[in-house]
Design a protein around this motif. Structure first.
Motif, short mmCIF file in Angstrom:
data_model
loop_
_atom_site.label_atom_id
_atom_site.label_comp_id
_atom_site.label_asym_id
_atom_site.label_seq_id
_atom_site.Cartn_x
_atom_site.Cartn_y
_atom_site.Cartn_z
N PHE A 93 20.06 -9.61 -32.49
CA PHE A 93 20.47 -8.23 -32.56
C PHE A 93 20.64 -7.77 -34.02
N TYR A 94 20.08 -6.29 -34.46
CA TYR A 94 20.53 -5.75 -35.74
C TYR A 94 20.70 -4.51 -35.61
N PRO A 95 21.96 -3.70 -36.07
CA PRO A 95 22.27 -2.55 -35.92
C PRO A 95 21.09 -1.35 -35.92
N TYR A 96 21.31 -0.54 -35.00
CA TYR A 96 20.19 0.52 -34.97
C TYR A 96 21.11 1.91 -35.12
N SER A 97 22.40 2.05 -34.26
CA SER A 97 23.37 3.21 -34.31
C SER A 97 24.90 3.02 -34.14
N THR A 98 25.48 3.80 -34.67
CA THR A 98 27.05 3.64 -34.54
C THR A 98 27.33 4.76 -33.45
N GLY A 99 26.30 5.54 -33.13
CA GLY A 99 26.79 6.77 -32.13
C GLY A 99 27.27 6.38 -30.94
N ILE A 100 28.42 7.17 -30.72
CA ILE A 100 29.26 6.92 -29.51
C ILE A 100 29.81 8.11 -28.90
N GLY A 101 30.19 8.24 -27.75
CA GLY A 101 30.34 9.41 -26.97
C GLY A 101 31.97 9.68 -26.64
N GLY A 102 32.45 10.48 -26.07
CA GLY A 102 33.65 10.99 -25.91
C GLY A 102 33.91 11.90 -24.61
N ILE A 103 34.84 12.11 -24.34
CA ILE A 103 35.37 13.07 -23.25
C ILE A 103 35.37 14.78 -23.63
N TYR A 104 34.59 15.62 -22.81
CA TYR A 104 34.70 17.10 -23.07
C TYR A 104 35.09 17.72 -21.71
N THR A 105 35.78 18.81 -21.90
CA THR A 105 36.19 19.58 -20.80
C THR A 105 35.68 21.13 -21.08
N LEU A 174 32.56 12.28 -19.41
CA LEU A 174 32.52 11.36 -20.39
C LEU A 174 30.94 10.85 -20.68
N ASN A 175 30.37 11.58 -21.60
CA ASN A 175 28.90 11.51 -21.86
C ASN A 175 28.46 10.84 -23.19
N PHE A 176 27.21 10.67 -23.35
CA PHE A 176 26.84 9.86 -24.52
C PHE A 176 26.63 10.88 -25.62
N TRP A 177 26.55 10.38 -26.97
CA TRP A 177 26.69 11.25 -28.31
C TRP A 177 25.62 12.43 -28.12
N HIS A 178 24.51 12.25 -28.01
CA HIS A 178 23.44 13.40 -27.81
C HIS A 178 23.62 14.41 -26.76
N TYR A 179 24.32 14.04 -25.86
CA TYR A 179 24.74 14.94 -24.92
C TYR A 179 25.82 15.64 -25.07
N ASN A 180 26.72 15.12 -25.90
CA ASN A 180 28.08 15.72 -26.25
C ASN A 180 27.94 16.55 -27.48
N VAL A 181 27.15 16.19 -28.35
CA VAL A 181 26.87 17.45 -29.48
C VAL A 181 26.09 18.79 -28.68
N LEU A 182 25.71 18.70 -27.72
CA LEU A 182 25.11 19.97 -27.00
C LEU A 182 26.41 20.53 -26.28
N LEU A 183 27.33 19.81 -25.80
CA LEU A 183 28.58 20.60 -25.35
C LEU A 183 29.27 21.07 -26.46
N ASP A 184 29.38 20.55 -27.39
CA ASP A 184 30.22 20.91 -28.86
C ASP A 184 29.46 22.30 -29.00
N GLU A 185 28.03 22.41 -29.12
CA GLU A 185 27.41 23.48 -29.49
C GLU A 185 27.57 24.59 -28.48
N LYS A 186 27.91 24.54 -27.32
CA LYS A 186 28.40 25.35 -26.09
C LYS A 186 29.74 25.83 -26.30
N GLY A 187 30.51 25.02 -27.03
CA GLY A 187 31.72 25.63 -27.17
C GLY A 187 32.90 24.88 -26.28
#
Length: 322
Positions: A93-105, A174-187
Motif C-alpha cells: 500500500f502507498y498513500p493516494y488520498s487523505t480525503g474523507i467524508g462527513g455528515i451533512y444535513t 454521511l457521504n464521501f468527500w467528493h459528494y460532500n463538497v457538492l452539498l457544501d456548494e449547495k448550502g
C-alpha cells in the motif's frame, strides 16, 4: 530471418511493453483526474513506464481484475489490504488520498449527532464503510448511544443520497468527500467530519491516508523501478493539480459538473486530500484508526487477520516533497 527475429526481440526488450503499467480504476472516478494528468503531461514517459488506464464498472470489478492480474495497480484502503494479507503477506500500500467524508444535513436545527434521534440518516458505502464505523464508535464511546438504532439508517449509493437530502427524503447523509463538497456548494449544513470524530479519540493527524495505491508484492519485486517511477509521476501530477489551475481545464469535461461553483468545490476538495507526507507518524495514526474499527466491527471487517500488518507500506522515498 534469424537476424530479424533477434532484432525484434531486442527492440521488444528495449522499447516494448516490459514497462507497461496497467492501472484499474472506476470509470468516472476521481482517481482518473490524476491518471489523466500523468498521461497528458507525459509523466509516465518521463519516469520510465507506459501508463495504461483500464476503466472498470464497479469497485468489485476493480478488485476482481486486480486479483486476476488483469491490472497491476488499483486504489483501495489499508483495511482491505490488511485483510488480504492474511495469512500470506501479498500486497503493498502507498498513500493516494487523505480525503474523507462527513455528515451533512438540510436542516440548520440539526447541529450535532445527538440531534439526529429518530431522523433518517443516509449512509454511503454500506454497513462496513469505515466512516460509518468510526461514527458508530464515536456515538457509542462518547455519547453512549447505538447510532444504528438511534437514527433510521438508509444505505444507498452516493448520488442517490445527495438527491434524497436535497428533496427532503433524508434528514442527513454521511457521504464521501467528493459528494460532500457538492452539498457544501449547495448550502447544506455540515454537522461534523470524520476528522473531527478522529480528533475526539486523540487522533489529530490531518495527513492520515485512507486510500492508497495497491499492488502485489511479487509484481513490485520484479518491477521496482516501474512502481517507483509511477509513484514519482503521481507525486508530480498532484503537485501540478495542486498549484496549476490551467491543468484542470482539460479535466473539467470529465468531472461531470453542472456549474463553475461545483467545479471549484471539487477542485478544492481534491487538493485538500493530497497527502503532504507519509512518515511513521501517519502509520501510527492508521494503526490507531484500525484499532478503533476492529473494536467496532470485529471479524466482519478485518476477516481472519490477527493483527495490523505494518509491513504493508511500500518503502518509497520521493525525490521531492509535495
Amino acid at each position: 530471418m534469424k537476424i530479424f527475429v533477434s532484432l525484434l526481440l531486442f527492440l521488444t526488450l528495449l522499447y516494448g511493453s516490459n514497462n507497461q503499467l496497467n492501472v484499474g480504476v472506476l470509470a468516472y472516478g476521481t482517481v482518473n483526474w490524476e491518471l489523466m494528468t500523468i498521461k497528458s503531461q507525459g509523466l509516465d514517459k518521463k519516469y520510465g513506464f507506459d501508463l495504461n488506464i483500464k476503466e472498470l464498472a464497479s469497485k468489485d470489478g476493480v478488485a476482481v481484475a486486480f486479483q486476476a492480474d488483469s491490472v497491476d495497480v488499483i486504489v483501495n484502503d489499508w483495511i482491505w489490504v490488511n485483510r488480504q494479507n492474511y495469512p500470506k503477506f501479498s500486497l503493498y500500500f502507498y498513500p493516494y488520498s487523505t480525503g474523507i467524508g462527513g455528515i451533512y444535513t438540510n436542516n440548520s436545527r440539526y447541529r450535532t449527532l445527538a440531534d439526529l434521534k429518530g431522523k433518517k440518516l443516509g449512509v454511503a458505502g454500506g454497513p462496513m464503510d469505515k466512516s460509518w464505523l468510526l461514527y458508530r464508535a464515536y456515538a457509542q464511546q462518547k455519547l453512549g448511544i447505538d447510532l444504528s438504532n438511534y437514527a433510521e439508517i438508509v444505505f444507498a449509493a452516493p448520488p442517490i443520497l445527495n438527491a434524497k437530502l436535497s428533496d427532503g427524503s433524508l434528514d442527513a447523509v454521511l457521504n464521501f468527500w467528493h459528494y460532500n463538497v457538492l452539498l457544501d456548494e449547495k448550502g447544506m449544513n455540515p454537522i461534523s467530519s470524520v476528522r473531527e470524530v478522529l480528533g475526539s479519540f486523540g487522533i489529530n493527524n490531518q495527513d492520515i491516508p485512507f486510500t492508497g495505491w495497491v499492488f502485489k508484492r511479487s509484481f513490485a519485486a520484479e518491477n521496482k523501478n516501474v512502481i517507483n517511477g509511477f509513484l514519482q509521476a503521481s507525486l508530480e501530477a498532484n503537485k501540478i493539480l495542486k498549484h496549476d489551475d490551467t491543468a484542470w481545464i482539460a479535466l473539467r469535461p470529465f468531472m461531470h459538473v453542472k456549474d463553475n461553483a461545483a467545479f471549484e468545490a471539487l477542485k478544492k476538495g481534491y487538493r485538500d486530500g493530497i497527502p503532504e507526507k507519509f512518515t511513521d507518524e501517519e502509520i501510527k495514526g492508521i494503526e490507531q484508526v484500525y484499532s478503533l474499527l476492529e473494536k467496532t466491527a470485529g471479524k466482519n471487517l478485518v476477516g481472519e487477520s490477527k493483527k495490523f500488518d505494518k509491513t504493508m507500506f511500500w518503502p518509497y522515498k520521493p525525490n521531492s516533497t509535495r
